[in-house]
Motif scaffolding. Structure first.
Motif, PDB file in Angstrom:
ATOM      1  N   UNK A 248      -8.734   8.467   6.245  1.00  0.00           N
ATOM      2  CA  UNK A 248      -9.043   8.425   4.808  1.00  0.00           C
ATOM      3  C   UNK A 248     -10.395   9.083   4.536  1.00  0.00           C
ATOM      4  N   UNK A 249     -10.476   9.827   3.444  1.00  0.00           N
ATOM      5  CA  UNK A 249     -11.707  10.521   3.059  1.00  0.00           C
ATOM      6  C   UNK A 249     -12.465   9.661   2.064  1.00  0.00           C
ATOM      7  N   UNK A 250     -13.775   9.773   2.051  1.00  0.00           N
ATOM      8  CA  UNK A 250     -14.591   8.936   1.169  1.00  0.00           C
ATOM      9  C   UNK A 250     -14.487   9.320  -0.297  1.00  0.00           C
ATOM     10  N   UNK A 251     -13.860  10.436  -0.615  1.00  0.00           N
ATOM     11  CA  UNK A 251     -13.780  10.933  -1.986  1.00  0.00           C
ATOM     12  C   UNK A 251     -13.029   9.981  -2.913  1.00  0.00           C
ATOM     13  N   UNK A 252     -12.064   9.257  -2.388  1.00  0.00           N
ATOM     14  CA  UNK A 252     -11.370   8.306  -3.248  1.00  0.00           C
ATOM     15  C   UNK A 252      -9.913   8.140  -2.873  1.00  0.00           C
ATOM     16  N   UNK A 253      -9.159   7.582  -3.820  1.00  0.00           N
ATOM     17  CA  UNK A 253      -7.742   7.271  -3.594  1.00  0.00           C
ATOM     18  C   UNK A 253      -6.928   8.544  -3.339  1.00  0.00           C
ATOM     19  N   UNK A 254      -6.156   8.554  -2.272  1.00  0.00           N
ATOM     20  CA  UNK A 254      -5.294   9.682  -1.959  1.00  0.00           C
ATOM     21  C   UNK A 254      -5.981  10.817  -1.237  1.00  0.00           C
ATOM     22  N   UNK A 255      -7.247  10.676  -0.897  1.00  0.00           N
ATOM     23  CA  UNK A 255      -7.988  11.734  -0.210  1.00  0.00           C
ATOM     24  C   UNK A 255      -7.970  11.477   1.297  1.00  0.00           C
ATOM     25  N   UNK A 256      -7.715  12.532   2.052  1.00  0.00           N
ATOM     26  CA  UNK A 256      -7.620  12.459   3.508  1.00  0.00           C
ATOM     27  C   UNK A 256      -8.416  13.585   4.126  1.00  0.00           C
ATOM     28  N   UNK A 257      -8.854  13.385   5.364  1.00  0.00           N
ATOM     29  CA  UNK A 257      -9.526  14.452   6.101  1.00  0.00           C
ATOM     30  C   UNK A 257      -8.868  14.620   7.462  1.00  0.00           C
ATOM     31  N   UNK A 258      -8.814  15.854   7.911  1.00  0.00           N
ATOM     32  CA  UNK A 258      -8.216  16.195   9.198  1.00  0.00           C
ATOM     33  C   UNK A 258      -9.337  16.486  10.187  1.00  0.00           C
ATOM     34  N   UNK A 259      -9.342  15.753  11.302  1.00  0.00           N
ATOM     35  CA  UNK A 259     -10.372  15.947  12.320  1.00  0.00           C
ATOM     36  C   UNK A 259     -10.137  17.236  13.114  1.00  0.00           C
ATOM     37  N   UNK A 260      -8.917  17.735  13.153  1.00  0.00           N
ATOM     38  CA  UNK A 260      -8.601  18.925  13.942  1.00  0.00           C
ATOM     39  C   UNK A 260      -9.104  20.215  13.279  1.00  0.00           C
ATOM     40  N   UNK A 261      -8.832  20.379  11.971  1.00  0.00           N
ATOM     41  CA  UNK A 261      -9.219  21.626  11.296  1.00  0.00           C
ATOM     42  C   UNK A 261     -10.397  21.433  10.339  1.00  0.00           C
ATOM     43  N   UNK A 262     -10.918  20.199  10.252  1.00  0.00           N
ATOM     44  CA  UNK A 262     -12.091  19.891   9.441  1.00  0.00           C
ATOM     45  C   UNK A 262     -11.886  20.185   7.957  1.00  0.00           C
TER      46      UNK A 262
ATOM     47  N   UNK B  73       0.832  -1.198   0.000  1.00  0.00           N
ATOM     48  CA  UNK B  73       0.000   0.000   0.000  1.00  0.00           C
ATOM     49  C   UNK B  73       0.868   1.249   0.000  1.00  0.00           C
ATOM     50  N   UNK B  74       0.294   2.343  -0.427  1.00  0.00           N
ATOM     51  CA  UNK B  74       1.008   3.619  -0.415  1.00  0.00           C
ATOM     52  C   UNK B  74       1.113   4.144   1.009  1.00  0.00           C
ATOM     53  N   UNK B  75       2.103   4.950   1.247  1.00  0.00           N
ATOM     54  CA  UNK B  75       2.309   5.521   2.575  1.00  0.00           C
ATOM     55  C   UNK B  75       1.259   6.594   2.864  1.00  0.00           C
ATOM     56  N   UNK B  76       0.874   6.693   4.102  1.00  0.00           N
ATOM     57  CA  UNK B  76      -0.092   7.701   4.535  1.00  0.00           C
ATOM     58  C   UNK B  76       0.646   8.960   4.978  1.00  0.00           C
ATOM     59  N   UNK B  77       0.014  10.129   4.855  1.00  0.00           N
ATOM     60  CA  UNK B  77       0.651  11.352   5.347  1.00  0.00           C
ATOM     61  C   UNK B  77       0.750  11.315   6.871  1.00  0.00           C
TER      62      UNK B  77
END
Length: 59
Positions: free
Chosen positions: A20-34, A3-7
């Motif tokens: 991981x964000x539901x948008x797709x491959x390579x998409x992430x979400x931050x819980x701190x800054x939304x 698998x690819x590395x996560x940020x």
């Protein structure tokens, strides 16, 4: 294939609470800054590695 590395941290606020964000491959979400962001590998540079032939220490 592995698998690819996560940020490690959010590029906007620096927090480490990423999911991981539901948008797709390579998409992430931050819980701190939304915020949601996407990472994408563009490719290798044509120039490759550059050697320091000046004789000094490379920093």
């Amino acid at each position: 294939m592995s698998e690819r590395a996560a940020p490690f941290y959010c590029p906007y606020c620096g927090d480490e609470d990423l999911r991981p964000h539901e948008q797709g491959h390579g998409a992430w979400e931050c819980a701190a800054c939304n915020r949601a962001f996407q990472l994408k590998f563009l490719g290798l540079l044509a120039r490759g590695l550059q050697h320091n032939d000046a004789g000094g220490q490379q920093i």
